[in-house]
Design a protein around this motif. Structure first.
Motif, PDB file in Angstrom:
ATOM      1  N   ILE A  98       0.850  -1.189   0.000  1.00  0.00           N
ATOM      2  CA  ILE A  98       0.000   0.000   0.000  1.00  0.00           C
ATOM      3  C   ILE A  98       0.885   1.238   0.000  1.00  0.00           C
ATOM      4  O   ILE A  98       1.807   1.355   0.809  1.00  0.00           O
ATOM      5  CB  ILE A  98      -0.911   0.023   1.242  1.00  0.00           C
ATOM      6  CG1 ILE A  98      -1.737  -1.268   1.306  1.00  0.00           C
ATOM      7  CG2 ILE A  98      -1.805   1.268   1.246  1.00  0.00           C
ATOM      8  CD1 ILE A  98      -2.275  -1.588   2.674  1.00  0.00           C
ATOM      9  N   LYS A  99       0.588   2.143  -0.908  1.00  0.00           N
ATOM     10  CA  LYS A  99       1.290   3.424  -0.989  1.00  0.00           C
ATOM     11  C   LYS A  99       0.262   4.486  -0.586  1.00  0.00           C
ATOM     12  O   LYS A  99      -0.589   4.862  -1.390  1.00  0.00           O
ATOM     13  CB  LYS A  99       1.781   3.637  -2.419  1.00  0.00           C
ATOM     14  CG  LYS A  99       2.815   4.698  -2.611  1.00  0.00           C
ATOM     15  CD  LYS A  99       3.122   4.812  -4.109  1.00  0.00           C
ATOM     16  CE  LYS A  99       4.590   4.831  -4.369  1.00  0.00           C
ATOM     17  NZ  LYS A  99       4.889   5.076  -5.803  1.00  0.00           N
ATOM     18  N   PRO A 100       0.314   4.965   0.666  1.00  0.00           N
ATOM     19  CA  PRO A 100      -0.724   5.882   1.135  1.00  0.00           C
ATOM     20  C   PRO A 100      -0.637   7.290   0.555  1.00  0.00           C
ATOM     21  O   PRO A 100      -1.645   7.988   0.521  1.00  0.00           O
ATOM     22  CB  PRO A 100      -0.548   5.895   2.652  1.00  0.00           C
ATOM     23  CG  PRO A 100       0.809   5.368   2.911  1.00  0.00           C
ATOM     24  CD  PRO A 100       1.212   4.539   1.735  1.00  0.00           C
ATOM     25  N   ASP A 101       0.528   7.689   0.091  1.00  0.00           N
ATOM     26  CA  ASP A 101       0.689   9.074  -0.372  1.00  0.00           C
ATOM     27  C   ASP A 101       1.368   9.160  -1.737  1.00  0.00           C
ATOM     28  O   ASP A 101       2.383   9.842  -1.887  1.00  0.00           O
ATOM     29  CB  ASP A 101       1.525   9.859   0.647  1.00  0.00           C
ATOM     30  CG  ASP A 101       0.921   9.818   2.032  1.00  0.00           C
ATOM     31  OD1 ASP A 101      -0.271  10.126   2.171  1.00  0.00           O
ATOM     32  OD2 ASP A 101       1.644   9.454   2.978  1.00  0.00           O
ATOM     33  N   PRO A 102       0.835   8.499  -2.769  1.00  0.00           N
ATOM     34  CA  PRO A 102       1.496   8.587  -4.074  1.00  0.00           C
ATOM     35  C   PRO A 102       1.338   9.987  -4.662  1.00  0.00           C
ATOM     36  O   PRO A 102       0.378  10.701  -4.335  1.00  0.00           O
ATOM     37  CB  PRO A 102       0.749   7.555  -4.916  1.00  0.00           C
ATOM     38  CG  PRO A 102      -0.611   7.522  -4.326  1.00  0.00           C
ATOM     39  CD  PRO A 102      -0.407   7.731  -2.846  1.00  0.00           C
ATOM     40  N   ASP A 109      -7.732   7.365  -0.586  1.00  0.00           N
ATOM     41  CA  ASP A 109      -7.032   6.903   0.611  1.00  0.00           C
ATOM     42  C   ASP A 109      -5.626   6.408   0.302  1.00  0.00           C
ATOM     43  O   ASP A 109      -4.692   6.672   1.048  1.00  0.00           O
ATOM     44  CB  ASP A 109      -7.808   5.782   1.302  1.00  0.00           C
ATOM     45  CG  ASP A 109      -9.080   6.277   1.962  1.00  0.00           C
ATOM     46  OD1 ASP A 109      -9.146   7.476   2.303  1.00  0.00           O
ATOM     47  OD2 ASP A 109     -10.007   5.468   2.136  1.00  0.00           O
ATOM     48  N   SER A 110      -5.488   5.644  -0.777  1.00  0.00           N
ATOM     49  CA  SER A 110      -4.191   5.052  -1.095  1.00  0.00           C
ATOM     50  C   SER A 110      -4.289   4.357  -2.443  1.00  0.00           C
ATOM     51  O   SER A 110      -5.379   4.231  -3.009  1.00  0.00           O
ATOM     52  CB  SER A 110      -3.783   4.033  -0.024  1.00  0.00           C
ATOM     53  OG  SER A 110      -4.701   2.956   0.013  1.00  0.00           O
ATOM     54  N   VAL A 111      -3.149   3.878  -2.918  1.00  0.00           N
ATOM     55  CA  VAL A 111      -3.116   2.934  -4.033  1.00  0.00           C
ATOM     56  C   VAL A 111      -2.422   1.689  -3.509  1.00  0.00           C
ATOM     57  O   VAL A 111      -1.638   1.750  -2.557  1.00  0.00           O
ATOM     58  CB  VAL A 111      -2.393   3.497  -5.283  1.00  0.00           C
ATOM     59  CG1 VAL A 111      -3.119   4.734  -5.808  1.00  0.00           C
ATOM     60  CG2 VAL A 111      -0.941   3.829  -4.994  1.00  0.00           C
ATOM     61  N   ALA A 112      -2.723   0.537  -4.110  1.00  0.00           N
ATOM     62  CA  ALA A 112      -2.162  -0.711  -3.593  1.00  0.00           C
ATOM     63  C   ALA A 112      -2.179  -1.786  -4.672  1.00  0.00           C
ATOM     64  O   ALA A 112      -2.935  -1.706  -5.638  1.00  0.00           O
ATOM     65  CB  ALA A 112      -2.957  -1.182  -2.379  1.00  0.00           C
ATOM     66  N   ILE A 113      -1.325  -2.775  -4.464  1.00  0.00           N
ATOM     67  CA  ILE A 113      -1.379  -4.013  -5.243  1.00  0.00           C
ATOM     68  C   ILE A 113      -1.470  -5.166  -4.252  1.00  0.00           C
ATOM     69  O   ILE A 113      -1.034  -5.035  -3.096  1.00  0.00           O
ATOM     70  CB  ILE A 113      -0.159  -4.191  -6.187  1.00  0.00           C
ATOM     71  CG1 ILE A 113       1.178  -4.270  -5.416  1.00  0.00           C
ATOM     72  CG2 ILE A 113      -0.126  -3.062  -7.202  1.00  0.00           C
ATOM     73  CD1 ILE A 113       1.694  -5.636  -5.231  1.00  0.00           C
ATOM     74  N   GLU A 114      -2.041  -6.263  -4.708  1.00  0.00           N
ATOM     75  CA  GLU A 114      -2.079  -7.474  -3.894  1.00  0.00           C
ATOM     76  C   GLU A 114      -1.803  -8.652  -4.816  1.00  0.00           C
ATOM     77  O   GLU A 114      -2.370  -8.731  -5.905  1.00  0.00           O
ATOM     78  CB  GLU A 114      -3.450  -7.630  -3.239  1.00  0.00           C
ATOM     79  CG  GLU A 114      -3.534  -8.849  -2.332  1.00  0.00           C
ATOM     80  CD  GLU A 114      -4.855  -8.934  -1.605  1.00  0.00           C
ATOM     81  OE1 GLU A 114      -5.042  -8.207  -0.616  1.00  0.00           O
ATOM     82  OE2 GLU A 114      -5.708  -9.732  -2.043  1.00  0.00           O
ATOM     83  N   MET A 115      -0.895  -9.513  -4.387  1.00  0.00           N
ATOM     84  CA  MET A 115      -0.561 -10.692  -5.190  1.00  0.00           C
ATOM     85  C   MET A 115      -0.407 -11.904  -4.296  1.00  0.00           C
ATOM     86  O   MET A 115      -0.013 -11.785  -3.136  1.00  0.00           O
ATOM     87  CB  MET A 115       0.713 -10.454  -5.999  1.00  0.00           C
ATOM     88  CG  MET A 115       1.939 -10.140  -5.169  1.00  0.00           C
ATOM     89  SD  MET A 115       3.459  -9.913  -6.126  1.00  0.00           S
ATOM     90  CE  MET A 115       3.029  -8.596  -7.228  1.00  0.00           C
TER      91      MET A 115
END
Length: 121
Positions: A98-102, A109-115
């Motif tokens: 999770i990147k809360p402050d791109p 709120d944030s951007v994120a990846i999940e793998m």
């Protein structure tokens, strides 16, 4: 399959495609879900049959605070590979980065990846 969760790990790293991200750095939040059979550890009360949560934290910290990469996907792959290498007991791992402050204009709120990566059979 049983699961171990290590949630809300917070680190400061220098990852991103923009020069200012590599120079100034930013916060990264990581969640891990490790799937494995927890019965042997639960039945024996012996860590030799389990996985150290502190060890999972430490290897994640080393990757996130280590060598900069451009993509969250690369960070996730490195963490997943390290977790599977950490213990043969872990059959699969799900990593959420999770990147809360791109540096993207807008309100979110944030951007994120999940793998999810599984051990080769």
């Amino acid at each position: 399959m049983d699961k171990i969760y290590v949630n809300g790990m917070r680190f400061y790293g220098y990852h991103g495609v923009f020069e200012e991200e590599n120079r100034l750095g930013q916060r990264f939040n990581i969640d891990l879900v490790c799937e494995m059979d927890l019965a042997p550890a639960g039945q024996t009360d012996n860590l030799d049959y389990g996985v150290s949560y502190a060890g999972l934290y430490q290897l994640t910290e080393e990757i996130v605070t280590g060598e900069p990469v451009n993509l969250l996907e690369t960070l996730g792959e490195r963490i997943a590979s390290a977790v599977l290498a950490h213990s043969e007991l872990i059959q699969s791992v799900t990593v959420k980065v999770i990147k809360p402050d791109p540096p993207i204009p807008g309100h979110y709120d944030s951007v994120a990846i999940e793998m999810t990566r599984r051990r080769a059979q």
